[in-house]
Design an enzyme around this catalytic site. Structure first.
Site, short mmCIF file in Angstrom:
data_model
loop_
_atom_site.label_atom_id
_atom_site.label_comp_id
_atom_site.label_asym_id
_atom_site.label_seq_id
_atom_site.Cartn_x
_atom_site.Cartn_y
_atom_site.Cartn_z
N ARG A 1 -9.28 0.97 15.48
CA ARG A 1 -9.25 1.59 14.16
C ARG A 1 -10.34 0.92 13.33
O ARG A 1 -11.43 0.69 13.83
CB ARG A 1 -7.83 1.40 13.58
N MET B 1 13.13 24.70 1.89
CA MET B 1 12.27 23.98 0.95
C MET B 1 13.10 23.16 -0.05
O MET B 1 12.80 22.01 -0.34
CB MET B 1 11.37 24.97 0.21
N LYS C 1 0.84 -1.21 0.00
CA LYS C 1 0.00 0.00 0.00
C LYS C 1 0.87 1.25 0.00
O LYS C 1 2.08 1.17 0.28
CB LYS C 1 -0.92 -0.01 1.22
N TYR D 1 17.36 30.21 7.56
CA TYR D 1 16.23 30.97 8.13
C TYR D 1 16.27 30.96 9.66
O TYR D 1 16.53 29.92 10.28
CB TYR D 1 14.91 30.33 7.70
#
Ligand SMILES: Cc1ncc(COP(=O)(O)O)c(C=O)c1O
Length: 374
Positions: A136, A313, A38, A265
């Site tokens: 679940r 990024m 999956k 940053y």
């Protein structure tokens, strides 16, 4: 014109085969193996991974969605495929037409499967999901017998077995897991007492496959161990698994910064001495976690180099003051082996406060996969 990617996500299908064979050896004869592919095979590439595992001998494939099941059929994979999240009623026709087996826990889906099977003149196949403690998907244990009873009026819907999922199989203390197993066994006994054959019931993930033979039943459902990560630290023979995915890049720019310089940053890192810095063309848009900022390491020439400042990024900076004359274009391993050193998904996951599964899915979905070892 050749366009080369500055990041390289490599999937070693020979390692996948190796891991499959290693797991297979732990199983008694007759126990089937459902390879969980999956989520694009945990980021490793749905079709190439499925083809490799099917060729190696996996009896079943497990995917999340109808879409993934259909993609496998379109790629020519003919073995049984189980839709682990089940379906919603409008998907029943396509699932039955493609002979996809369904995890079942909803009455309306049972009806839709029966109707689809009738209209197609086929048999629909389902595995009834019981929630034995995962909290679940699945019916609660007392709901199983009435649900099965209601299915007696659905002759074209075949229930192959019960399925459940373990919540704590990866921890050493198996008390909770054994409680789940007992519940599962009791339900199986009751259902069989009521005349249901249930030839293919299953509950074991990788951790239970490795650690708990009594949980194997007719089939096991490993995922993470196939991709080369030990399902829990310290489990026996986890070290014999081979990581399948690796991730590398190259140095984009070199620079030397004087003492007192800030990096990236937020100026979260300031150099104390002269610092030789390599700027790397990889960042969180490549699925490289931002939480590796000021924490993670990479490998250059088989040596570790620490990340300085925040992961951006598209860019990340690492200090290479301890490595002489690193040059633009030099290879950088972000995950995988270089020389005698290795950075595992588990190590990245620990820095990023997550699990190897998340690292694989993030990297695999954000970067083109390159397959070797087919
Ligand atoms: C229903 C189900 N079975 C099996 C697995 C495989 O688990 P693991 O990757 O821990 O082996 C998963 C993975 O999340 C799952 O959701």
């Amino acid at each position: 014109m050749m366009v080369s990617s500055l990041v390289e996500l490599t999937v070693d299908l020979a390692a996948l085969r190796h891991n499959y064979l290693l797991l297979r050896r732990r199983l008694s004869p007759g126990v089937k193996l459902l390879a969980v592919v999956k989520a694009d095979a945990y980021g490793h590439g749905l079709v190439p991974a499925a083809r490799t595992l099917a060729a190696a001998g996996a009896e079943y494939l497990g995917v999340a969605s109808l879409e993934e099941g259909l993609a496998l059929r379109q790629a020519g994979l003919a073995l049984p495929i189980l839709l682990l999240m089940g379906i919603v009623p409008p998907e029943a026709q396509a699932a039955v037409a493609a002979d996809l087996e369904v995890v079942l826990y909803r009455q309306d889906v049972a009806q839709a499967l029966e109707e689809a099977a009738r209209s197609l003149g086929k048999q629909a196949r389902a595995h009834l999901k019981v929630d034995t403690g995962m909290g679940r998907l699945g019916l609660r244990p007392p709901e199983i017998a009435p649900f099965l009873d209601s299915l007696r009026k659905s002759p074209q819907l075949e229930i192959l077995g019960l399925i459940s999922h373990l919540a704590m199989a990866d921890v050493a203390d198996k008390t909770y897991t054994r409680k789940q197993l007992q519940e599962f066994l009791a339900l199986l006994a009751t259902a069989r007492g009521q005349g249901w054959e249930l030839p293919l019931s299953h509950i074991a993930n990788s951790a239970a496959l490795v650690d708990l033979p009594e949980a194997h039943f007719g089939m096991v459902r490993p995922g993470i161990s196939l991709y080369g990560s030990p399902p829990a630290p310290g489990l026996p023979w986890g070290a014999a698994l081979q990581p399948v995915m690796s991730f590398a890049t190259q140095v984009l720019q070199m620079k030397s910064l004087p003492p007192g310089s800030s990096i990236s940053y937020g100026c979260t890192y300031t150099t104390r001495d002269w610092c030789v810095l390599a700027v790397l063309p990889v960042g969180y848009s490549n699925g490289y976690p931002r939480l590796l900022s000021n924490r993670g390491e990479v490998l250059i020439r088989g040596r570790r180099a620490p990340i300085r400042g925040r992961v951006c990024m598209n860019l990340t900076m690492v200090e290479v003051s301890h490595l002489p004359d690193v040059a633009p274009g030099e290879r950088v391993t972000l995950m995988g082996a270089d020389g005698g050193q290795r950075l595992t998904a588990d190590e990245l996951a620990a820095w990023a406060e997550t699990i190897s599964y998340d690292i694989y899915c993030s990297l695999g979905s954000a970067n083109p996969q390159r397959f070797v070892g087919a």
